[in-house]
Enzyme design. Structure first.
Site, short mmCIF file in Angstrom:
data_model
loop_
_atom_site.label_atom_id
_atom_site.label_comp_id
_atom_site.label_asym_id
_atom_site.label_seq_id
_atom_site.Cartn_x
_atom_site.Cartn_y
_atom_site.Cartn_z
CG ASN A 143 -26.58 17.29 25.04
OD1 ASN A 143 -26.44 16.29 24.32
ND2 ASN A 143 -25.70 18.28 25.05
CG PHE A 150 -24.28 12.97 22.41
CD1 PHE A 150 -23.83 11.67 22.56
CD2 PHE A 150 -25.30 13.23 21.51
CE1 PHE A 150 -24.39 10.63 21.82
CE2 PHE A 150 -25.87 12.20 20.76
CZ PHE A 150 -25.42 10.90 20.92
CG ASN A 177 -29.21 24.83 17.08
OD1 ASN A 177 -29.12 25.43 18.16
ND2 ASN A 177 -28.37 25.04 16.09
CG ASP A 201 -22.63 26.41 31.62
OD1 ASP A 201 -23.52 26.36 32.49
OD2 ASP A 201 -21.42 26.43 31.90
CB SER A 237 -17.78 20.33 30.20
OG SER A 237 -18.06 19.31 29.28
CG ASP A 283 -23.69 32.23 28.25
OD1 ASP A 283 -22.87 33.00 28.77
OD2 ASP A 283 -24.92 32.39 28.36
N1 LIG Z 1 -28.16 15.23 20.61
C1 LIG Z 1 -27.19 16.13 20.46
N2 LIG Z 1 -26.13 15.86 19.65
C2 LIG Z 1 -25.12 16.74 19.52
N3 LIG Z 1 -25.08 17.96 20.13
C3 LIG Z 1 -26.10 18.27 20.95
C4 LIG Z 1 -27.20 17.38 21.14
N4 LIG Z 1 -28.06 17.96 22.01
C5 LIG Z 1 -27.53 19.16 22.32
N5 LIG Z 1 -26.37 19.35 21.69
C6 LIG Z 1 -25.44 20.51 21.77
O1 LIG Z 1 -24.33 20.15 22.58
C7 LIG Z 1 -23.72 21.34 23.06
C8 LIG Z 1 -22.99 21.11 24.37
O2 LIG Z 1 -23.83 20.54 25.29
P1 LIG Z 1 -23.78 20.77 26.86
O3 LIG Z 1 -23.74 22.18 27.19
O4 LIG Z 1 -24.91 19.97 27.41
O5 LIG Z 1 -22.42 20.06 27.33
P2 LIG Z 1 -20.94 20.58 27.54
O6 LIG Z 1 -20.55 21.50 26.45
O7 LIG Z 1 -20.12 19.38 27.77
O8 LIG Z 1 -21.01 21.36 28.90
P3 LIG Z 1 -20.75 22.91 29.30
O9 LIG Z 1 -21.60 23.71 28.37
O10 LIG Z 1 -21.23 22.98 30.72
O11 LIG Z 1 -19.29 23.19 29.16
C9 LIG Z 1 -24.85 22.31 23.21
O12 LIG Z 1 -24.46 23.52 22.60
C10 LIG Z 1 -26.03 21.70 22.46
O13 LIG Z 1 -26.52 22.59 21.46
C1 LIG Z 2 -2.95 27.53 37.38
C2 LIG Z 2 -4.37 27.50 37.69
C3 LIG Z 2 -5.19 28.17 36.65
C4 LIG Z 2 -6.59 27.73 36.80
C5 LIG Z 2 -7.53 28.60 36.07
C6 LIG Z 2 -8.90 28.04 36.17
C7 LIG Z 2 -9.89 29.00 35.65
C8 LIG Z 2 -11.23 28.43 35.58
C9 LIG Z 2 -12.22 29.51 35.28
C10 LIG Z 2 -13.49 28.96 34.79
C11 LIG Z 2 -14.41 30.06 34.39
C12 LIG Z 2 -15.61 29.51 33.77
C13 LIG Z 2 -16.46 30.57 33.21
C14 LIG Z 2 -17.63 29.95 32.56
C15 LIG Z 2 -17.77 29.79 31.29
C16 LIG Z 2 -18.93 29.08 30.67
O1 LIG Z 2 -19.84 30.01 30.20
C17 LIG Z 2 -18.47 28.24 29.51
C18 LIG Z 2 -19.59 27.31 29.09
O2 LIG Z 2 -19.72 26.27 29.97
N1 LIG Z 2 -17.32 27.42 29.83
C19 LIG Z 2 -16.15 27.64 29.27
O3 LIG Z 2 -15.97 28.48 28.43
C20 LIG Z 2 -15.03 26.76 29.72
C21 LIG Z 2 -13.91 27.56 30.29
C22 LIG Z 2 -12.94 26.66 30.97
C23 LIG Z 2 -11.68 27.34 31.27
C24 LIG Z 2 -10.66 26.45 31.89
#
Ligand SMILES: Nc1ncnc2c1ncn2[C@@H]1O[C@H](COP(=O)(O)OP(=O)(O)OP(=O)(O)O)[C@@H](O)[C@H]1O
Ligand SMILES: CCCCCCCCCCCCC/C=C/[C@@H](O)[C@H](CO)NC(=O)CCCCC
Ligand SMILES: [Ca+2]
Length: 517
Positions: free
Chosen positions: A111, A113, A147, A170, A213, A473
């Site tokens: 991915n 992006f 997708n 994720d 992220s 997720d």
């Molecule tokens: N080429 C693309 N352009 C736009 N969106 C995409 C592309 N490839 C994948 N995606 C979508 O981007 C979404 C987010 O991607 P990804 O999980 O890699 O990064 P993130 O959201 O920054 O990280 P995290 O999920 O760890 O918080 C995914 O749900 C995926 O379906």
């Molecule tokens: C004052 C201090 C307070 C600090 C609180 C920090 C809490 C951080 C907890 C993070 C828990 C992450 C759980 C994971 C969720 C992932 O499936 C999902 C997809 O990447 N991420 C988020 O939803 C992103 C969720 C991001 C939440 C910040």
């Protein structure tokens, strides 16, 4: 079987600045063995200088550093006897050939992006050279839209691959997982819309190269979010089974989840943060702060069946680690139960516990959900492969108390030691929001739907009469009323779970090496 590598000073006259360092490398953690051109000019070979020709081979192996980080290290072995050198190279290559769990051919989705938009660079610079060193061939797809990977997995001949790798976060992992699990069910004639269906296990492993992220799934299964470490776990052919929850609404399949299914706080953060994708990973901090200030709570009913088959509890002080005994026992226990009773009968017989209330957050986690933001995760004692999820209910409380709870996501204190937090280990649960209950029980009362966003009776009470959304997720779900069931070890990752604390072995010398066995 181990290879002992002893590094000794090559030039005894300069030995004071070159230290001796020994290590045992399991054959399973050798990355590659290569014939090496020994270049005299590059090295001060001291006492060997008079010899006519040297023959050498290099062993590339996994070096374990601090905090579960793995690195690729190399040791060059040399001698004057060409035959002996060839025998060693051959023997080591044969031993590597015998490591049957190692992948030879991988399908890679990138991915470009995700996260900080570094997926392509990370793969090309850090991962591809390691795959090539380990003689792994790859078909690489850089995704062009959301997708893309999921749809592609329904079209390609997945059976010719030893695994699928996703480079991203994720969300990207979730796409690949949906593609693979969905494809397996389609090929086996299983209807995913049936919430009680016994799903077919997916034996094609997924490797995660973290470039997102949150990267919670990678962090919780490897112990660190680091592309090189993950690439090495793929190369050595690690295998970690993983529980997967199926999410349904009214006999319609919605999604699978492996990390967090969150309603209320984490659902609201996600919904707000989606509008701020341009901010990158920072969007979660911004939306997290905003959502914390809004302090919305939601009314609803949860019904769950406790996970009686597993010996663990969410309040345990021990965590799931490599080769986890509880996961192995739970798998056996579930298999026996299913053989004896059959899934439907067993589930139908067991009692459902019902809880009604006002909640700031409802979090169901299949794994600890540890990530760099929360190193122990939302449920530190959750297991990766025990066939259960931890259901965490955070009831309505003051902003200050909720902050105290959130702070415990980030430190060593017990997150469940609050009167307004309950936690249960479950194998399935259902949730219905008060709003959908009311709508269902009184569909004629259209007036209810016309209210604005906040409670009419208590404008300042933060009681939200609209629903929150489920964060599955990192993807939002369209329905608030859901039915969730954990499928024990439905899929497998190229990982080994988190290893018990290993000592810091960083800082090896780059000096030349003499072979000693
Ligand atoms: N080429 C693309 N352009 C736009 N969106 C995409 C592309 N490839 C994948 N995606 C979508 O981007 C979404 C987010 O991607 P990804 O999980 O890699 O990064 P993130 O959201 O920054 O990280 P995290 O999920 O760890 O918080 C995914 O749900 C995926 O379906
Ligand atoms: C004052 C201090 C307070 C600090 C609180 C920090 C809490 C951080 C907890 C993070 C828990 C992450 C759980 C994971 C969720 C992932 O499936 C999902 C997809 O990447 N991420 C988020 O939803 C992103 C969720 C991001 C939440 C910040
Ligand atoms: Ca689990």
């Amino acid at each position: 079987m181990y290879l002992l590598i002893e590094r000794i000073p090559l030039d005894p006259s300069r030995g004071s600045c070159v230290h001796t360092e020994n290590c045992f490398v399991p054959i399973s953690e050798i990355i590659a063995v290569e014939e090496t051109e020994f270049n005299k000019k590059q090295r001060n070979i001291g006492r060997w200088q008079k010899m006519a020709k040297l023959h050498a081979f290099t062993v590339h192996y996994v070096k374990k550093a601090r905090n579960h980080r793995w690195r690729c290290s190399a040791a060059t072995f040399w001698c004057v006897d060409e035959h002996l050198c060839n025998q060693w190279t051959q023997a080591l290559k044969e031993l590597l050939e015998m490591q049957k769990s190692r992948p030879k051919q991988l399908l890679v989705y990138i991915n470009p992006f995700g996260g900080k938009r570094q997926g392509k660079r990370i793969y090309e610079q850090k991962v591809a050279p390691l795959f090539s060193l380990a003689s792994i061939s790859t078909d690489v797809v850089v995704t062009e839209h959301a997708n893309h990977a999921k749809d592609n997995l329904f079209e390609v001949n997945i059976y010719k691959y030893d695994g699928v790798v996703c480079v991203g976060g994720d969300g990207m992992f979730s796409e690949v997982m949906h593609g693979l699990i969905g494809r397996m069910q389609k090929d086996s004639g299983i209807d995913q819309n049936n919430p009680k269906a016994s799903l077919v296990q997916c034996n094609i492993r997924i490797g995660i190269i973290p470039a997102g992220s949150t990267d919670c799934i990678c962090y919780s299964t490897v112990g660190i979010s680091d592309p090189v470490t993950s690439a090495l776990h793929i190369i050595v052919g690690d295998c970690q089974p993983l529980d997967v929850s199926s999410v349904h609404h009214n006999d319609t399949f919605l999604k699978y989840s492996v990390s967090l299914l969150g309603y209320g706080f984490y659902g609201d953060i996600l919904k707000d943060s989606e509008k701020k994708r341009w901010m990158g990973p920072m969007r979660y901090d911004y939306s997290g702060f905003k959502t914390f200030l809004s302090h919305h709570y939601y009314e609803g009913t949860i019904a769950y069946q406790p996970a009686k088959h597993t010996h663990g509890s969410p309040r345990d002080k021990v965590s799931c680690r490599t080769g986890c005994y509880i996961c192995k026992q739970s798998e056996k226990q579930l298999a026996e139960q299913n053989k004896e009773h059959g899934l439907k009968k067993e589930e139908g017989e067991e009692e459902w516990k019902v809880i009604k209330g006002k909640f700031l957050a409802i979090n169901a986690v299949n794994m600890s959900c540890a990530c760099p933001r929360s190193p122990k995760g939302l449920s530190p004692a959750a297991h990766l492969a025990d066939g259960s999820a931890d259901l965490i209910l955070v009831r309505k409380c003051s902003r200050f108390d909720f902050l105290r709870y959130l702070v415990r996501h980030t430190n060593q204190d017990d997150q469940f030691d609050f009167p307004f937090v309950d936690v249960y280990r479950v194998k399935c649960f259902q949730f219905t929001s008060k709003l959908s209950e009311d709508n269902e029980s009184n569909v004629m009362d259209v007036g209810k739907k016309r209210f604005g966003q906040f409670c009419r009776d208590h404008p300042a009470c933060c009681c939200n009469i609209v629903n929150s959304t489920w964060n599955c997720d990192g993807e939002t779900l369209d329905s608030s009323a859901i039915e969730v069931r954990v499928h024990c070890q439905l899929m497998k990752l190229f990982a080994r779970g988190i290893e018990e604390d290993c000592k810091d072995e960083a800082g090896h010398s780059q000096s030349s090496i003499e072979q000693l066995l």
